[in-house]
Motif scaffolding. Sequence first.
Motif, PDB file in Angstrom:
ATOM      1  N   ASP A 186       6.161  21.155   4.643  1.00 49.33           N
ATOM      2  CA  ASP A 186       5.624  20.103   3.753  1.00 49.33           C
ATOM      3  C   ASP A 186       4.794  20.928   2.473  1.00 49.33           C
ATOM      4  N   ALA A 187       4.920  20.360   1.256  1.00 46.59           N
ATOM      5  CA  ALA A 187       4.275  20.912  -0.090  1.00 46.59           C
ATOM      6  C   ALA A 187       2.708  20.845   0.367  1.00 46.59           C
ATOM      7  N   PRO A 188       1.959  21.968   0.186  1.00 47.41           N
ATOM      8  CA  PRO A 188       0.552  21.805   0.495  1.00 47.41           C
ATOM      9  C   PRO A 188      -0.012  21.026  -0.684  1.00 47.41           C
ATOM     10  N   GLN A 189       0.459  21.091  -1.912  1.00 45.50           N
ATOM     11  CA  GLN A 189      -0.108  20.142  -2.862  1.00 45.50           C
ATOM     12  C   GLN A 189      -0.043  18.949  -2.506  1.00 45.50           C
ATOM     13  N   LEU A 190       0.852  18.425  -1.894  1.00 45.33           N
ATOM     14  CA  LEU A 190       0.551  16.928  -1.442  1.00 45.33           C
ATOM     15  C   LEU A 190      -0.044  16.586  -0.186  1.00 45.33           C
ATOM     16  N   ALA A 191      -0.821  17.416   0.288  1.00 44.68           N
ATOM     17  CA  ALA A 191      -1.609  17.397   1.648  1.00 44.68           C
ATOM     18  C   ALA A 191      -2.526  16.218   1.364  1.00 44.68           C
ATOM     19  N   ALA A 192      -3.498  16.572   0.211  1.00 47.27           N
ATOM     20  CA  ALA A 192      -4.615  15.324  -0.086  1.00 47.27           C
ATOM     21  C   ALA A 192      -4.045  13.926  -0.434  1.00 47.27           C
ATOM     22  N   TRP A 193      -2.914  13.882  -1.069  1.00 49.34           N
ATOM     23  CA  TRP A 193      -2.186  12.674  -1.278  1.00 49.34           C
ATOM     24  C   TRP A 193      -2.015  11.974   0.067  1.00 49.34           C
ATOM     25  N   TYR A 194      -1.307  12.826   0.933  1.00 45.93           N
ATOM     26  CA  TYR A 194      -1.000  12.364   2.078  1.00 45.93           C
ATOM     27  C   TYR A 194      -2.068  11.713   3.001  1.00 45.93           C
ATOM     28  N   ASP A 195      -2.990  12.664   3.325  1.00 49.11           N
ATOM     29  CA  ASP A 195      -4.072  12.387   3.799  1.00 49.11           C
ATOM     30  C   ASP A 195      -5.058  11.074   3.494  1.00 49.11           C
ATOM     31  N   GLU A 196      -5.248  11.015   2.156  1.00 45.15           N
ATOM     32  CA  GLU A 196      -5.570   9.582   1.481  1.00 45.15           C
ATOM     33  C   GLU A 196      -4.977   8.603   1.771  1.00 45.15           C
ATOM     34  N   TYR A 197      -3.465   8.491   1.816  1.00 44.65           N
ATOM     35  CA  TYR A 197      -2.558   7.512   2.326  1.00 44.65           C
ATOM     36  C   TYR A 197      -2.938   7.012   3.651  1.00 44.65           C
ATOM     37  N   ASN A 198      -3.323   8.036   4.650  1.00 45.50           N
ATOM     38  CA  ASN A 198      -3.193   7.904   6.264  1.00 45.50           C
ATOM     39  C   ASN A 198      -4.696   7.130   6.034  1.00 45.50           C
ATOM     40  N   LEU A 229       0.813  -1.172   0.035  1.00 50.23           N
ATOM     41  CA  LEU A 229       0.002  -0.075  -0.015  1.00 50.23           C
ATOM     42  C   LEU A 229       0.674   1.373  -0.107  1.00 50.23           C
ATOM     43  N   LYS A 230       1.905   1.269   0.791  1.00 48.26           N
ATOM     44  CA  LYS A 230       3.053   2.427   0.946  1.00 48.26           C
ATOM     45  C   LYS A 230       3.490   2.640  -0.435  1.00 48.26           C
ATOM     46  N   GLY A 231       3.997   1.411  -0.980  1.00 46.81           N
ATOM     47  CA  GLY A 231       4.241   1.552  -2.404  1.00 46.81           C
ATOM     48  C   GLY A 231       3.528   2.196  -3.377  1.00 46.81           C
ATOM     49  N   GLU A 232       1.994   1.942  -3.391  1.00 41.13           N
ATOM     50  CA  GLU A 232       1.189   2.451  -4.227  1.00 41.13           C
ATOM     51  C   GLU A 232       1.242   3.969  -4.164  1.00 41.13           C
ATOM     52  N   TYR A 233       1.464   4.510  -3.099  1.00 46.56           N
ATOM     53  CA  TYR A 233       1.403   6.327  -2.695  1.00 46.56           C
ATOM     54  C   TYR A 233       2.966   6.700  -2.949  1.00 46.56           C
ATOM     55  N   ILE A 234       3.914   5.984  -2.693  1.00 40.19           N
ATOM     56  CA  ILE A 234       5.125   6.271  -3.239  1.00 40.19           C
ATOM     57  C   ILE A 234       5.340   6.761  -5.096  1.00 40.19           C
ATOM     58  N   LEU A 235       4.758   5.658  -5.447  1.00 38.62           N
ATOM     59  CA  LEU A 235       4.675   5.811  -7.044  1.00 38.62           C
ATOM     60  C   LEU A 235       3.791   7.115  -7.162  1.00 38.62           C
ATOM     61  N   LYS A 236       2.494   7.384  -6.600  1.00 39.11           N
ATOM     62  CA  LYS A 236       1.951   8.457  -7.161  1.00 39.11           C
ATOM     63  C   LYS A 236       2.476   9.738  -6.627  1.00 39.11           C
ATOM     64  N   GLY A 237       3.211   9.754  -5.251  1.00 40.51           N
ATOM     65  CA  GLY A 237       3.972  10.864  -4.777  1.00 40.51           C
ATOM     66  C   GLY A 237       4.832  11.412  -5.948  1.00 40.51           C
ATOM     67  N   MET A 238       5.714  10.290  -6.237  1.00 34.81           N
ATOM     68  CA  MET A 238       6.930  10.618  -7.295  1.00 34.81           C
ATOM     69  C   MET A 238       6.424  10.844  -8.402  1.00 34.81           C
ATOM     70  N   ALA A 239       5.353  10.711  -9.123  1.00 37.37           N
ATOM     71  CA  ALA A 239       4.516  11.254 -10.128  1.00 37.37           C
ATOM     72  C   ALA A 239       4.323  12.778 -10.147  1.00 37.37           C
ATOM     73  N   MET A 240       3.979  13.096  -8.692  1.00 37.91           N
ATOM     74  CA  MET A 240       3.748  14.723  -8.666  1.00 37.91           C
ATOM     75  C   MET A 240       5.024  15.354  -8.726  1.00 37.91           C
ATOM     76  N   LEU A 241       6.326  14.665  -8.371  1.00 33.91           N
ATOM     77  CA  LEU A 241       7.413  15.620  -8.170  1.00 33.91           C
ATOM     78  C   LEU A 241       7.996  15.627  -9.894  1.00 33.91           C
ATOM     79  N   ASP A 242       7.531  15.022 -10.712  1.00 35.35           N
ATOM     80  CA  ASP A 242       8.120  15.430 -12.202  1.00 35.35           C
ATOM     81  C   ASP A 242       9.191  15.201 -12.452  1.00 35.35           C
TER      82      ASP A 242
END
Length: 460
Positions: free
Chosen positions: A303-315, A115-128
């Motif tokens: 922390d970058a505000p644009q990643l807040a929703a991503w992090y909340d969804e992971y938790n 599960l953590k890996g799924e969100y790592i991939l999504k997070g990395m995609a947002m870093l461009d």
Amino acid sequence: MIDDTDGVKRPVDKPGRGRFHTRHNGRGRCCGSLFWLVSLLCFAPAPLWAEASLTIIYSGNLDGELEPCGCSAEGNFGGIKRRATLLQRLRAENPNLVLLSAGGLLSADGPGDRLKGEYILKGMAMLDYDAIAVQWRDLAYGEAFAASVALPWVLSNSRSAIAGFQPQRLIERDAQRIAYFSWLDSKGSPMRQMQGEHGLVDEAPAALREALRQAHAQGQLTVLATDLSGQAFAEAVGLADVDILIEKAAYEVYGEPRMQEGTLIVQPGSRGMRLGRLDLSVEGGRIRTWRHAILPMPNTIPDAPQLAAWYDEYNARVKADYLQRVELRKTQTAGASPFAGEAVCQTCHAAQHQVWFDTAHATAYEKLEAVSKAFDPACIRCHVVGFDQPGGFFDINITAHLMGVQCESCHGAGQAHAAAGGSQPLANAGWTPQQMCGQCHVQKHSPGFVFDRYWPKIAH
């Protein structure tokens, strides 16, 4: 930077400075005439390649970490949310920077890692990122899992085409072109021990060597990432036509760059705690000068505000997964627990209990709740008693008496000891204090742990 005998440009490495310096061609002669000098400046043909500056930001193994553990005295250091902020600042200064990863993003060591890996991939995609090399750990859940998020994966020695993976990536910044490659060592494959044919990668380096040669011939700066050390890669493949080699990551801390056979070798750190920066002057796809810096990410970087929703969804997903596991544990748990809880220990060890009560160990579970990590198995195990053990903590409502780092976290299960009036030894009887602390205070979770400094805080 030009050899005095044949006029071929070569880098001059000055030890101890971590950069190149230039020197001028020793074959030039003084003309003795200002007119002649002006004529040379006015009528000499323009150089084929113009010198350009280039900034490369590179990183290495995340090793399955959205953010490194922050429960030690030193606090959190790094993480994807802070990385996003730092990259945003760096791009504001230099929109043309190149962002590269040596891969190693995922981990398969614990029950929540997929599960953590799924969100790592999504997070990395947002870093461009411009390009991300493939390591074996990135394939822990299969090629389709790694490719489920559109990332710029690079695997240069794959035996066959893999959806979402490219053998190389060409990155263009103004007139400068960077060719990014990766080499995955077949000997590191976890599939080598399995029966049958599992040859995902090609062990023969001929195709990669030719691709590097062609890239160099076209004036491209060649960068290659590998899961081998620089020396091992040089022996297995060779450094010809490799301008920059990103070698196997060190643990946490970046290594010192070095020159080997004309190739600049850099070593990233792991766990997403830092970034590396290379500032280059490049001419004709060749490095003329370079500077290197390590960029930390302490808690002064927000922390970058644009990643807040991503992090909340992971938790939220982690919490749901954890509660599902709790329900399963309820149906499987039966019989008496070997753990007694601190209140039972207090009846005979009141003085020691008071010392414990005044320490951060007593409120360790509350610390997890404060940072929304009270449902992450990777964190819980060191903040409660007996997590993932028969009769241990698994739910705040049913096993609340085992919350926090209690007596039995260090000394072992004590129910039998208490029932026997102390005549039955504790489970960890004979352990030294260093062994007890070493169950949780390891480098990964407590990088600044020094036993002689920590022990006086809890000595009893």
